[in-house]
Design a protein around this motif. Structure first.
Motif, PDB file in Angstrom:
ATOM      1  N   GLY A  44      -8.246  20.157  76.671  1.00 21.34           N
ATOM      2  CA  GLY A  44      -7.314  21.210  76.338  1.00 21.34           C
ATOM      3  C   GLY A  44      -6.464  21.089  75.136  1.00 21.34           C
ATOM      4  N   PHE A  45      -6.252  19.695  74.787  1.00 16.19           N
ATOM      5  CA  PHE A  45      -5.403  19.635  73.657  1.00 16.19           C
ATOM      6  C   PHE A  45      -5.738  18.345  72.841  1.00 16.19           C
ATOM      7  CE2 PHE A  45      -3.450  17.958  77.406  1.00 16.19           C
ATOM      8  CZ  PHE A  45      -3.296  16.469  77.073  1.00 16.19           C
ATOM      9  N   ALA A  46      -6.672  17.740  73.182  1.00 15.88           N
ATOM     10  CA  ALA A  46      -7.351  16.373  72.431  1.00 15.88           C
ATOM     11  C   ALA A  46      -7.334  16.420  70.941  1.00 15.88           C
ATOM     12  CB  ALA A  46      -8.802  16.076  73.033  1.00 15.88           C
ATOM     13  N   GLU A  47      -7.975  17.707  70.555  1.00 12.97           N
ATOM     14  CA  GLU A  47      -7.992  17.725  68.990  1.00 12.97           C
ATOM     15  C   GLU A  47      -6.688  17.840  68.287  1.00 12.97           C
ATOM     16  OE1 GLU A  47      -7.299  21.785  70.403  1.00 12.97           O
ATOM     17  OE2 GLU A  47      -8.851  20.041  71.106  1.00 12.97           O
ATOM     18  N   ARG A  48      -5.369  18.076  68.911  1.00 10.76           N
ATOM     19  CA  ARG A  48      -4.224  18.345  68.500  1.00 10.76           C
ATOM     20  C   ARG A  48      -3.372  17.019  68.658  1.00 10.76           C
ATOM     21  NH1 ARG A  48      -2.655  24.170  70.843  1.00 10.76           N
ATOM     22  NH2 ARG A  48      -4.439  23.543  72.408  1.00 10.76           N
ATOM     23  N   LEU A  49      -3.974  15.882  68.957  1.00  6.34           N
ATOM     24  CA  LEU A  49      -3.550  14.444  68.861  1.00  6.34           C
ATOM     25  C   LEU A  49      -3.809  13.926  67.629  1.00  6.34           C
ATOM     26  CD1 LEU A  49      -5.042  13.255  72.409  1.00  6.34           C
ATOM     27  CD2 LEU A  49      -2.621  13.528  72.048  1.00  6.34           C
ATOM     28  N   LEU A  50      -4.623  14.543  67.125  1.00  9.88           N
ATOM     29  CA  LEU A  50      -5.402  13.892  65.643  1.00  9.88           C
ATOM     30  C   LEU A  50      -4.605  14.663  64.092  1.00  9.88           C
ATOM     31  CD1 LEU A  50      -9.043  13.950  66.679  1.00  9.88           C
ATOM     32  CD2 LEU A  50      -7.731  11.969  66.867  1.00  9.88           C
ATOM     33  N   PRO A  51      -4.590  13.955  63.428  1.00 12.48           N
ATOM     34  CA  PRO A  51      -3.910  14.315  62.084  1.00 12.48           C
ATOM     35  C   PRO A  51      -4.531  15.714  61.527  1.00 12.48           C
ATOM     36  CG  PRO A  51      -4.454  11.876  61.858  1.00 12.48           C
ATOM     37  CD  PRO A  51      -5.301  12.618  63.147  1.00 12.48           C
ATOM     38  N   TRP A  52      -5.453  15.712  61.280  1.00 12.51           N
ATOM     39  CA  TRP A  52      -5.990  17.061  60.711  1.00 12.51           C
ATOM     40  C   TRP A  52      -6.516  18.122  61.405  1.00 12.51           C
ATOM     41  CZ3 TRP A  52      -5.874  16.316  55.244  1.00 12.51           C
ATOM     42  CH2 TRP A  52      -5.572  14.770  54.752  1.00 12.51           C
ATOM     43  N   ASP A  53      -6.212  19.244  60.856  1.00  5.50           N
ATOM     44  CA  ASP A  53      -6.603  20.587  61.539  1.00  5.50           C
ATOM     45  C   ASP A  53      -7.978  20.863  61.143  1.00  5.50           C
ATOM     46  OD1 ASP A  53      -4.161  20.609  62.321  1.00  5.50           O
ATOM     47  OD2 ASP A  53      -3.246  22.144  61.401  1.00  5.50           O
ATOM     48  N   ASP A  54      -8.570  20.409  60.321  1.00  2.00           N
ATOM     49  CA  ASP A  54      -9.971  20.964  59.755  1.00  2.00           C
ATOM     50  C   ASP A  54     -11.131  19.810  60.460  1.00  2.00           C
ATOM     51  OD1 ASP A  54      -9.829  18.444  58.459  1.00  2.00           O
ATOM     52  OD2 ASP A  54      -9.728  19.500  56.502  1.00  2.00           O
ATOM     53  N   GLY A  55     -10.945  18.963  61.536  1.00  4.75           N
ATOM     54  CA  GLY A  55     -11.515  18.209  62.308  1.00  4.75           C
ATOM     55  C   GLY A  55     -12.427  17.458  61.365  1.00  4.75           C
ATOM     56  N   ARG A  56     -11.904  16.853  60.086  1.00  5.75           N
ATOM     57  CA  ARG A  56     -12.573  15.994  59.247  1.00  5.75           C
ATOM     58  C   ARG A  56     -12.494  14.436  59.810  1.00  5.75           C
ATOM     59  NH1 ARG A  56      -8.924  15.766  53.824  1.00  5.75           N
ATOM     60  NH2 ARG A  56      -8.939  17.935  54.408  1.00  5.75           N
ATOM     61  N   GLU A  57     -11.890  14.152  60.799  1.00  7.05           N
ATOM     62  CA  GLU A  57     -11.931  12.892  61.424  1.00  7.05           C
ATOM     63  C   GLU A  57     -13.634  12.591  61.803  1.00  7.05           C
ATOM     64  OE1 GLU A  57      -7.893  14.680  62.274  1.00  7.05           O
ATOM     65  OE2 GLU A  57      -9.981  15.351  62.758  1.00  7.05           O
ATOM     66  N   PRO A  58     -13.903  11.370  61.492  1.00  5.84           N
ATOM     67  CA  PRO A  58     -15.296  11.095  61.701  1.00  5.84           C
ATOM     68  C   PRO A  58     -15.636  10.575  63.230  1.00  5.84           C
ATOM     69  CG  PRO A  58     -14.543   9.954  59.826  1.00  5.84           C
ATOM     70  CD  PRO A  58     -13.333  10.581  60.433  1.00  5.84           C
ATOM     71  N   PRO A  59     -16.391  11.254  63.874  1.00  5.29           N
ATOM     72  CA  PRO A  59     -16.276  10.999  65.320  1.00  5.29           C
ATOM     73  C   PRO A  59     -16.777   9.382  65.738  1.00  5.29           C
ATOM     74  CG  PRO A  59     -18.269  12.187  64.638  1.00  5.29           C
ATOM     75  CD  PRO A  59     -17.259  12.407  63.468  1.00  5.29           C
ATOM     76  N   ASN A  60     -17.403   8.902  64.775  1.00 12.79           N
ATOM     77  CA  ASN A  60     -17.650   7.168  65.051  1.00 12.79           C
ATOM     78  C   ASN A  60     -16.606   6.509  64.732  1.00 12.79           C
ATOM     79  OD1 ASN A  60     -19.951   7.937  66.529  1.00 12.79           O
ATOM     80  ND2 ASN A  60     -21.124   8.222  64.704  1.00 12.79           N
ATOM     81  N   LEU A  61     -15.302   6.869  64.006  1.00 16.80           N
ATOM     82  CA  LEU A  61     -14.315   6.005  63.510  1.00 16.80           C
ATOM     83  C   LEU A  61     -13.717   5.388  64.480  1.00 16.80           C
ATOM     84  CD1 LEU A  61     -12.836   5.092  60.587  1.00 16.80           C
ATOM     85  CD2 LEU A  61     -11.280   6.838  61.679  1.00 16.80           C
ATOM     86  N   PRO A  62     -13.650   4.136  64.633  1.00 16.00           N
ATOM     87  CA  PRO A  62     -13.004   3.268  65.772  1.00 16.00           C
ATOM     88  C   PRO A  62     -11.465   3.384  65.229  1.00 16.00           C
ATOM     89  CG  PRO A  62     -14.012   1.673  64.220  1.00 16.00           C
ATOM     90  CD  PRO A  62     -14.232   3.090  63.461  1.00 16.00           C
ATOM     91  N   LEU A  63     -10.670   3.133  66.491  1.00 16.77           N
ATOM     92  CA  LEU A  63      -9.187   3.351  66.364  1.00 16.77           C
ATOM     93  C   LEU A  63      -8.444   2.122  65.730  1.00 16.77           C
ATOM     94  CD1 LEU A  63      -8.345   4.747  69.964  1.00 16.77           C
ATOM     95  CD2 LEU A  63      -8.642   5.870  67.658  1.00 16.77           C
ATOM     96  N   ASN A  64      -9.521   0.990  65.586  1.00 11.00           N
ATOM     97  CA  ASN A  64      -8.812  -0.155  64.845  1.00 11.00           C
ATOM     98  C   ASN A  64      -8.942   0.075  63.474  1.00 11.00           C
ATOM     99  OD1 ASN A  64     -11.510  -0.376  64.007  1.00 11.00           O
ATOM    100  ND2 ASN A  64     -11.814  -1.949  65.573  1.00 11.00           N
TER     101      ASN A  64
END
Length: 319
Positions: A44-64
């Motif tokens: 319900g809000f997971a994407e709003r945890l992340l920095p960018w509004d355009d969904g540019r975060e690579p899904p396979n990027l590890p948190l490290n």
């Protein structure tokens, strides 16, 4: 008033939902962005945890490697971020609200960018004052993972209620500040349901977020479209070159900056503090050696523990 109650009901449903099938899936530094988005506790809000509004975060990027998503920040500790995310997931799995919408659906239809907004709550003591925290990111992204959630967790651990605002990224400072003001107003309007004290609040910001916090401190919520006027008792500013001052009155202001900050020059921040002191405004200025821009909690640096000084400063203003 009815609008506020309806908004809060919708927010509570989003924040706590039906808890029986909900489970918190622990994350690690090897977890990926996809794992964060798939976390059952964040639905319900997971994407709003992340920095960018355009969904540019690579899904396979590890948190490290999460630092790659926040180019204006430094001293990013993936383990600290993961610990905070797991804390939030566990909170929601216990049936506690984590996230609230701040705009009504009609507002979001008129301006779809507002669908990227909201506030994350870190609960302190019932009926304690609250801090509203705005992370930075050059108004291009919102660095809540590094500069919002970990700070809020520390504030709440001292008994205060802490909120992190997710504002519109890429829409400029005016829109972002309006979102922060709406977040403050939402908490104050719904203080009884949220079990927070609506008075004596503080606004915290880092870099771009500090400009927003300072503007609210200078001119109050009414200057950004809210009908019910209010001003914070304290502004907590991290590393920003903001120099605007309202000569008719400013709230108590706490400043922290790294001595080697090449984006927000310490001398600019010191000059603003000197001007406030000349107006008899309570101030504190902290300049940390061997430190640049975007350090957030500053874990492992000369700035470590600055938030305790900021909390003590805020507490003085509430007397």
């Amino acid at each position: 008033m009815q609008r506020n109650r309806s908004m809060l009901l919708a927010a509570l449903l989003c924040g706590s939902a039906v808890m029986a099938p909900l489970h918190a899936q622990p994350l690690s530094t090897d977890s990926t962005i996809r794992d964060v988005l798939a976390q059952p506790a964040f639905q319900g809000f997971a994407e709003r945890l992340l920095p960018w509004d355009d969904g540019r975060e690579p899904p396979n990027l590890p948190l490290n490697r999460v630092a790659e998503l926040m180019p204006y920040h430094s001293h990013i500790h993936p383990a600290e971020i993961v610990e905070t995310l797991n804390h939030m997931a566990a909170q929601r799995a216990r049936g506690e609200a984590v996230f609230y919408e701040i705009y009504a659906e009609a507002d979001k239809r008129r301006d779809p960018g507002k669908r990227h907004t909201g506030i994350f709550m870190f609960k302190g003591r019932d009926n304690a004052p609250f801090a509203m925290i705005a992370p930075g990111g050059g108004f291009a992204y919102v660095g809540s993972l590094h500069e919002g959630f970990p700070i809020a967790k520390r504030v709440a651990a001292q008994g205060y209620n802490a909120f992190v605002v997710k504002y519109r990224a890429g829409a400029g400072g005016q829109a972002a500040t309006q979102d922060m003001v709406r977040a403050v107003a939402f908490v104050r309007e719904n203080a009884a349901a949220l079990k927070v004290n609506p008075n004596g609040y503080s606004v915290w910001g880092a870099s771009a977020g500090a400009r927003m916090a300072a503007a609210i401190g200078s001119y109050g919520t009414q200057a950004f479209g809210e009908r019910e006027p209010s001003k914070p008792v304290s502004v907590i500013m991290l590393y920003t070159g903001h120099s605007d001052i309202n000569r008719t009155g400013e709230p108590a202001t706490f400043v922290a900056v790294g001595a080697n900050d090449g984006i927000a020059a310490p001398r600019v921040m010191r000059r603003r503090i000197e001007q406030l002191k000349a107006m008899d405004v309570p101030t504190e200025f902290h300049e940390y050696p061997r430190l640049g821009h975007g350090f957030a909690l500053g874990s492992g640096t000369s700035a470590a523990g600055w938030e305790k000084d900021a909390l003590a400063f805020w507490k003085k203003q509430m007397r």
